[in-house]
Design a protein around this motif. Structure first.
Motif, PDB file in Angstrom:
ATOM      1  N   ASN A  18       6.180 -76.160  -1.380  1.00  0.00           N
ATOM      2  CA  ASN A  18       5.007 -77.035  -1.268  1.00  0.00           C
ATOM      3  C   ASN A  18       4.591 -77.253   0.187  1.00  0.00           C
ATOM      4  O   ASN A  18       3.414 -77.182   0.527  1.00  0.00           O
ATOM      5  N   THR A  19       5.556 -77.524   1.057  1.00  0.00           N
ATOM      6  CA  THR A  19       5.192 -77.839   2.446  1.00  0.00           C
ATOM      7  C   THR A  19       4.635 -76.617   3.169  1.00  0.00           C
ATOM      8  O   THR A  19       3.787 -76.764   4.035  1.00  0.00           O
ATOM      9  N   ASN A  20       5.114 -75.458   2.799  1.00  0.00           N
ATOM     10  CA  ASN A  20       4.718 -74.261   3.552  1.00  0.00           C
ATOM     11  C   ASN A  20       3.420 -73.627   3.067  1.00  0.00           C
ATOM     12  O   ASN A  20       2.889 -72.741   3.731  1.00  0.00           O
ATOM     13  N   LEU A  21       2.919 -74.073   1.924  1.00  0.00           N
ATOM     14  CA  LEU A  21       1.704 -73.457   1.387  1.00  0.00           C
ATOM     15  C   LEU A  21       0.482 -74.353   1.421  1.00  0.00           C
ATOM     16  O   LEU A  21      -0.643 -73.864   1.442  1.00  0.00           O
ATOM     17  N   PHE A  22       0.702 -75.666   1.382  1.00  0.00           N
ATOM     18  CA  PHE A  22      -0.423 -76.550   1.088  1.00  0.00           C
ATOM     19  C   PHE A  22      -0.753 -77.524   2.204  1.00  0.00           C
ATOM     20  O   PHE A  22       0.115 -77.902   2.990  1.00  0.00           O
ATOM     21  N   SER A  23      -2.022 -77.926   2.184  1.00  0.00           N
ATOM     22  CA  SER A  23      -2.448 -79.103   2.927  1.00  0.00           C
ATOM     23  C   SER A  23      -2.767 -80.173   1.891  1.00  0.00           C
ATOM     24  O   SER A  23      -3.015 -79.855   0.719  1.00  0.00           O
ATOM     25  N   ARG A  24      -2.754 -81.427   2.302  1.00  0.00           N
ATOM     26  CA  ARG A  24      -3.075 -82.531   1.399  1.00  0.00           C
ATOM     27  C   ARG A  24      -4.428 -82.257   0.732  1.00  0.00           C
ATOM     28  O   ARG A  24      -5.376 -81.873   1.422  1.00  0.00           O
ATOM     29  N   GLY A  25      -4.488 -82.398  -0.590  1.00  0.00           N
ATOM     30  CA  GLY A  25      -5.756 -82.183  -1.295  1.00  0.00           C
ATOM     31  C   GLY A  25      -5.935 -80.765  -1.828  1.00  0.00           C
ATOM     32  O   GLY A  25      -6.811 -80.524  -2.648  1.00  0.00           O
ATOM     33  N   ASP A  26      -5.125 -79.826  -1.374  1.00  0.00           N
ATOM     34  CA  ASP A  26      -5.163 -78.476  -1.949  1.00  0.00           C
ATOM     35  C   ASP A  26      -4.702 -78.529  -3.409  1.00  0.00           C
ATOM     36  O   ASP A  26      -4.043 -79.482  -3.818  1.00  0.00           O
ATOM     37  N   THR A  69      -3.097 -81.682  -5.186  1.00  0.00           N
ATOM     38  CA  THR A  69      -3.745 -81.849  -6.492  1.00  0.00           C
ATOM     39  C   THR A  69      -3.102 -80.852  -7.455  1.00  0.00           C
ATOM     40  O   THR A  69      -3.020 -79.660  -7.143  1.00  0.00           O
ATOM     41  N   VAL A  70      -2.622 -81.349  -8.573  1.00  0.00           N
ATOM     42  CA  VAL A  70      -1.883 -80.476  -9.489  1.00  0.00           C
ATOM     43  C   VAL A  70      -2.598 -80.386 -10.829  1.00  0.00           C
ATOM     44  O   VAL A  70      -2.900 -81.396 -11.450  1.00  0.00           O
ATOM     45  N   GLU A  71      -2.894 -79.174 -11.228  1.00  0.00           N
ATOM     46  CA  GLU A  71      -3.384 -78.937 -12.587  1.00  0.00           C
ATOM     47  C   GLU A  71      -2.218 -78.358 -13.370  1.00  0.00           C
ATOM     48  O   GLU A  71      -1.518 -77.484 -12.869  1.00  0.00           O
ATOM     49  N   ALA A 105       9.469 -64.729   0.514  1.00  0.00           N
ATOM     50  CA  ALA A 105       8.010 -64.798   0.656  1.00  0.00           C
ATOM     51  C   ALA A 105       7.464 -63.443   1.073  1.00  0.00           C
ATOM     52  O   ALA A 105       8.033 -62.775   1.940  1.00  0.00           O
ATOM     53  N   SER A 106       6.361 -63.061   0.443  1.00  0.00           N
ATOM     54  CA  SER A 106       5.695 -61.804   0.794  1.00  0.00           C
ATOM     55  C   SER A 106       4.868 -62.007   2.069  1.00  0.00           C
ATOM     56  O   SER A 106       4.634 -63.144   2.500  1.00  0.00           O
ATOM     57  N   ASP A 107       4.399 -60.906   2.647  1.00  0.00           N
ATOM     58  CA  ASP A 107       3.514 -61.010   3.813  1.00  0.00           C
ATOM     59  C   ASP A 107       2.281 -61.843   3.482  1.00  0.00           C
ATOM     60  O   ASP A 107       1.820 -62.641   4.293  1.00  0.00           O
ATOM     61  N   LYS A 108       1.761 -61.626   2.271  1.00  0.00           N
ATOM     62  CA  LYS A 108       0.556 -62.358   1.863  1.00  0.00           C
ATOM     63  C   LYS A 108       0.820 -63.871   1.844  1.00  0.00           C
ATOM     64  O   LYS A 108      -0.017 -64.671   2.279  1.00  0.00           O
ATOM     65  N   ALA A 109       2.006 -64.260   1.356  1.00  0.00           N
ATOM     66  CA  ALA A 109       2.347 -65.683   1.305  1.00  0.00           C
ATOM     67  C   ALA A 109       2.500 -66.250   2.715  1.00  0.00           C
ATOM     68  O   ALA A 109       2.032 -67.359   3.012  1.00  0.00           O
ATOM     69  N   VAL A 110       3.146 -65.477   3.575  1.00  0.00           N
ATOM     70  CA  VAL A 110       3.342 -65.947   4.957  1.00  0.00           C
ATOM     71  C   VAL A 110       1.986 -66.165   5.628  1.00  0.00           C
ATOM     72  O   VAL A 110       1.750 -67.179   6.284  1.00  0.00           O
ATOM     73  N   GLU A 111       1.081 -65.231   5.414  1.00  0.00           N
ATOM     74  CA  GLU A 111      -0.263 -65.335   5.993  1.00  0.00           C
ATOM     75  C   GLU A 111      -0.997 -66.559   5.439  1.00  0.00           C
ATOM     76  O   GLU A 111      -1.558 -67.360   6.193  1.00  0.00           O
ATOM     77  N   ALA A 112      -0.939 -66.719   4.116  1.00  0.00           N
ATOM     78  CA  ALA A 112      -1.652 -67.837   3.471  1.00  0.00           C
ATOM     79  C   ALA A 112      -1.089 -69.179   3.926  1.00  0.00           C
ATOM     80  O   ALA A 112      -1.804 -70.178   3.988  1.00  0.00           O
ATOM     81  N   GLY A 113       0.207 -69.190   4.256  1.00  0.00           N
ATOM     82  CA  GLY A 113       0.847 -70.445   4.620  1.00  0.00           C
ATOM     83  C   GLY A 113       0.562 -70.896   6.045  1.00  0.00           C
ATOM     84  O   GLY A 113       0.884 -72.037   6.411  1.00  0.00           O
ATOM     85  N   LYS A 114      -0.041 -70.053   6.828  1.00  0.00           N
ATOM     86  CA  LYS A 114      -0.191 -70.377   8.252  1.00  0.00           C
ATOM     87  C   LYS A 114      -1.006 -71.640   8.508  1.00  0.00           C
ATOM     88  O   LYS A 114      -0.810 -72.312   9.517  1.00  0.00           O
ATOM     89  N   THR A 115      -1.892 -71.963   7.577  1.00  0.00           N
ATOM     90  CA  THR A 115      -2.739 -73.140   7.791  1.00  0.00           C
ATOM     91  C   THR A 115      -2.202 -74.381   7.071  1.00  0.00           C
ATOM     92  O   THR A 115      -2.861 -75.415   7.052  1.00  0.00           O
ATOM     93  N   ALA A 116      -1.019 -74.283   6.477  1.00  0.00           N
ATOM     94  CA  ALA A 116      -0.507 -75.401   5.663  1.00  0.00           C
ATOM     95  C   ALA A 116      -0.309 -76.664   6.502  1.00  0.00           C
ATOM     96  O   ALA A 116       0.443 -76.668   7.475  1.00  0.00           O
ATOM     97  N   GLY A 117      -0.989 -77.716   6.085  1.00  0.00           N
ATOM     98  CA  GLY A 117      -0.915 -78.975   6.843  1.00  0.00           C
ATOM     99  C   GLY A 117       0.271 -79.845   6.476  1.00  0.00           C
ATOM    100  O   GLY A 117       0.564 -80.821   7.160  1.00  0.00           O
TER     101      GLY A 117
END
Ligand SMILES: *Cc1c(COP(=O)(O)O)cnc(C)c1O
Length: 401
Positions: free
Chosen positions: A74-82, A106-108, A211-223
């Motif tokens: 959770n911490t490495n992928l998301f910002s608050r409100g994602d 936000t969880v669905e 984590a895949s490269d794609k996940a590492v890249e996506a996580g770079k902006t995680a707040g």
């Protein structure tokens, strides 16, 4: 008099049986944590954990149980409100969702109840409806330890691709890694988490994140990143201190080294086949016990959807709890309680139990549990069909040919 004195067997879904080899490997003085042996050890663990996950990407180790690994994702992928989309097939899916919600994500939830797997068509529809791509990741348990449902991960990947949605696929393999077939890269999984005390046969205390490269890249902006949980130094350590964000879990590392050697010696395919055969033996016993309309049943009707590391079952009228107590006091066997199958504290929850068969388990352990359960059914006058032990023995005999 008690017939339980002797070596006890904790047949609950974690901690699993720890091999003597693992325990012996831990029985030694601590090494220097700054240089030398520890550096080789840490690098080797990461290398070989990736072989178990069947990934060429990245692996980080946390000093944590499985719950901590939910938080790590959770911490490495998301910002608050994602937004995260959780495919729940039992208590553990909901647990991950709760953690995310409490962190401001936000969880669905797509809830498939307690007896059905995650449905790819519903996932695809949910992703198609998310036209502005709010959903950053889809969470699912490979195998939900509460219900013993096993999810079809490739079908979920295909649904994400069919929807043309960029969401990452994150899978909880805490109860299935090194028990049930799992292929991270072939199955297009972006993030996978596991822990030491189930299929990996090591005491509780280590969590693994892939984590895949794609996940590492996506996580770079995680707040939501915090210093300890940030995966960057763990996935890409420049010196040994960064693998663990501080002191290395020295003895767990020695134990894990030994267990990874054991896994390599047996081979993943053989390990999967052993778990499949032992599960089938247990299910055969249940089929015999429930025959004749008795209130005994496996939770998951379709064998293709059942976990190979734990089996959830019902013994109605509170008999699951009676049987568990008898097994502890008369057989030295501890089975798992029912989890998430009814409200805790209600009489109904006493009708559920779980039998674990994960990790360092073999024929005599599983047949021993089955025969002990059958003795308990007789001793407690719980109505059941005859021949559970014989049915299980036939399955084992067939697989050994
Ligand atoms: C055991 C388990 C967890 C929780 O792990 P802990 O080490 O008990 O925190 C999470 N998910 C699944 C699927 C599990 O089996």
């Amino acid at each position: 008099m008690s017939l339980a004195n002797g070596r006890t067997y904790l047949a609950i879904p974690g901690p699993s049986a720890m091999p003597d080899r693992v325990l012996r490997a831990m029985h030694r003085a601590a090494p220097n944590i700054y240089e030398g042996e520890i550096e080789v050890l840490a690098a080797g663990l990461v290398r070989d954990l990736k072989k178990v996950a069947l990934t060429k990407y990245h692996c980080g180790i946390y000093i944590s149980n499985g719950h901590g690994l939910w938080e790590a994702v959770n911490t490495n992928l998301f910002s608050r409100g994602d937004t995260a989309l959780v495919m729940a097939t039992g208590r553990f899916g909901h647990g991950w969702a709760d953690y995310a919600r409490q962190m401001g994500i936000t969880v669905e939830v797509l809830d498939f109840g307690l007896k059905a797997p995650a449905d790819a068509a519903q996932l695809e529809a949910a992703l198609r409806a998310d036209t502005d791509h709010k959903i950053k990741a889809v969470f699912v348990t490979h195998m939900d330890t509460a219900t013993s449902i096993r999810n079809d991960i490739p079908s979920l990947r295909a649904a994400i691709d069919a929807a043309g949605h960029p969401a990452l696929l994150a899978v909880d393999c805490i109860a299935s890694l090194a028990c049930d077939e799992f292929r991270m890269d072939d199955w297009g999984v972006d993030i996978m988490i596991s822990a030491s005390q189930k299929g990996l046969m090591v005491p509780p205390g280590l969590g693994f994140l892939f984590a895949s490269d794609k996940a590492v890249e996506a996580g770079k902006t995680a707040g939501l990143r915090t210093p300890y949980w940030d995966w960057t130094p763990r996935l890409f350590p420049k010196f040994v201190y960064e693998y663990f964000g501080g002191t290395s879990p020295t003895h767990h590392m020695f134990g894990l080294r030994e267990s990874l050697d054991m896994i390599a010696e047996e081979g993943l395919e053989n390990i999967w086949a052993r778990h499949a055969a032992l599960s089938e033996a247990l299910w055969a016993a249940f089929d015999a016990w429930s025959a004749g309309g008795h209130d005994i049943a496996l939770n998951v009707a379709d064998p293709a959807l059942r976990s190979h590391s734990v089996t959830a079952a019902r013994f109605g009228g509170g008999n699951a709890q009676r049987l568990r107590k008898w097994l502890e006091s008369e057989a030295g066997v501890t089975l798992g309680i029912g989890l998430g199958m009814a409200e805790p504290g209600t009489p109904e929850i006493d009708s559920f139990l779980r039998v674990a068969h994960m990790g360092h388990v073999n024929t005599h352990m599983v047949l021993g549990v089955i025969a002990s359960m059958e003795a308990g059914l007789q001793a407690l006058d719980i109505p059941h069909g005859a021949g559970g032990v014989a049915a299980a023995a036939s399955v084992i005999a067939r697989h050994s040919k």
